[in-house]
Design a protein around this motif. Sequence first.
Motif, mmCIF file in Angstrom:
data_model
loop_
_atom_site.group_PDB
_atom_site.id
_atom_site.type_symbol
_atom_site.label_atom_id
_atom_site.label_comp_id
_atom_site.label_asym_id
_atom_site.label_seq_id
_atom_site.Cartn_x
_atom_site.Cartn_y
_atom_site.Cartn_z
ATOM 1 N N THR A 53 53.800 -7.182 -6.589
ATOM 2 C CA THR A 53 52.405 -6.793 -6.758
ATOM 3 C C THR A 53 52.288 -5.580 -7.683
ATOM 4 N N GLU A 54 53.178 -4.614 -7.501
ATOM 5 C CA GLU A 54 53.186 -3.436 -8.374
ATOM 6 C C GLU A 54 53.487 -3.831 -9.820
ATOM 7 N N GLN A 55 54.368 -4.794 -10.000
ATOM 8 C CA GLN A 55 54.697 -5.286 -11.335
ATOM 9 C C GLN A 55 53.457 -5.908 -11.990
ATOM 10 N N GLU A 56 52.693 -6.679 -11.220
ATOM 11 C CA GLU A 56 51.468 -7.273 -11.741
ATOM 12 C C GLU A 56 50.468 -6.195 -12.151
ATOM 13 N N CYS A 57 50.358 -5.142 -11.348
ATOM 14 C CA CYS A 57 49.454 -4.028 -11.682
ATOM 15 C C CYS A 57 49.909 -3.311 -12.948
ATOM 16 N N GLN A 58 51.204 -3.136 -13.071
ATOM 17 C CA GLN A 58 51.750 -2.486 -14.264
ATOM 18 C C GLN A 58 51.464 -3.322 -15.509
ATOM 19 N N ILE A 59 51.610 -4.625 -15.405
ATOM 20 C CA ILE A 59 51.303 -5.514 -16.522
ATOM 21 C C ILE A 59 49.836 -5.382 -16.906
ATOM 22 N N ALA A 60 48.962 -5.347 -15.914
ATOM 23 C CA ALA A 60 47.533 -5.207 -16.183
ATOM 24 C C ALA A 60 47.237 -3.891 -16.895
ATOM 25 N N ARG A 61 47.882 -2.805 -16.478
ATOM 26 C CA ARG A 61 47.665 -1.501 -17.132
ATOM 27 C C ARG A 61 48.122 -1.545 -18.585
ATOM 28 N N TYR A 62 49.304 -2.114 -18.832
ATOM 29 C CA TYR A 62 49.803 -2.182 -20.201
ATOM 30 C C TYR A 62 48.944 -3.102 -21.071
ATOM 31 N N ARG A 63 48.429 -4.187 -20.501
ATOM 32 C CA ARG A 63 47.525 -5.074 -21.247
ATOM 33 C C ARG A 63 46.251 -4.331 -21.637
ATOM 34 N N HIS A 64 45.738 -3.529 -20.711
ATOM 35 C CA HIS A 64 44.534 -2.740 -21.001
ATOM 36 C C HIS A 64 44.816 -1.744 -22.131
ATOM 37 N N LEU A 65 45.945 -1.060 -22.048
ATOM 38 C CA LEU A 65 46.313 -0.124 -23.115
ATOM 39 C C LEU A 65 46.456 -0.838 -24.452
ATOM 40 N N GLU A 66 47.058 -2.014 -24.418
ATOM 41 C CA GLU A 66 47.255 -2.804 -25.636
ATOM 42 C C GLU A 66 45.912 -3.128 -26.298
ATOM 43 N N ARG A 67 44.896 -3.430 -25.499
ATOM 44 C CA ARG A 67 43.567 -3.738 -26.046
ATOM 45 C C ARG A 67 42.872 -2.494 -26.587
ATOM 46 N N GLU A 68 43.137 -1.336 -25.982
ATOM 47 C CA GLU A 68 42.428 -0.108 -26.335
ATOM 48 C C GLU A 68 43.054 0.657 -27.499
ATOM 49 N N VAL A 69 44.338 0.507 -27.703
ATOM 50 C CA VAL A 69 45.042 1.298 -28.712
ATOM 51 C C VAL A 69 44.618 0.888 -30.125
ATOM 52 N N THR A 70 44.556 1.867 -31.028
ATOM 53 C CA THR A 70 44.147 1.578 -32.409
ATOM 54 C C THR A 70 45.322 1.587 -33.387
#
Length: 55
Positions: A7-24
């Motif tokens: 479950t923690e791994q899934e949350c970590q993936i979600a955080r990195y996906r969010h960062l990936e979308r936000e980074v310029t």
Amino acid sequence: MTERQLTEQECQIARYRHLEREVTDPLAACLLHGIVEDLEAELRRARPDWHGPRD
């Protein structure tokens, strides 16, 4: 991996996906994408029935 670790791994993936979308910065986006791919591969090995994010 325990269920909690998965479950923690899934949350970590979600955080990195969010960062990936936000980074310029293209390099940062590429590196984050690689991290997401590695984490997802690890999760698929641990939980073969996992098919990706639940967006």
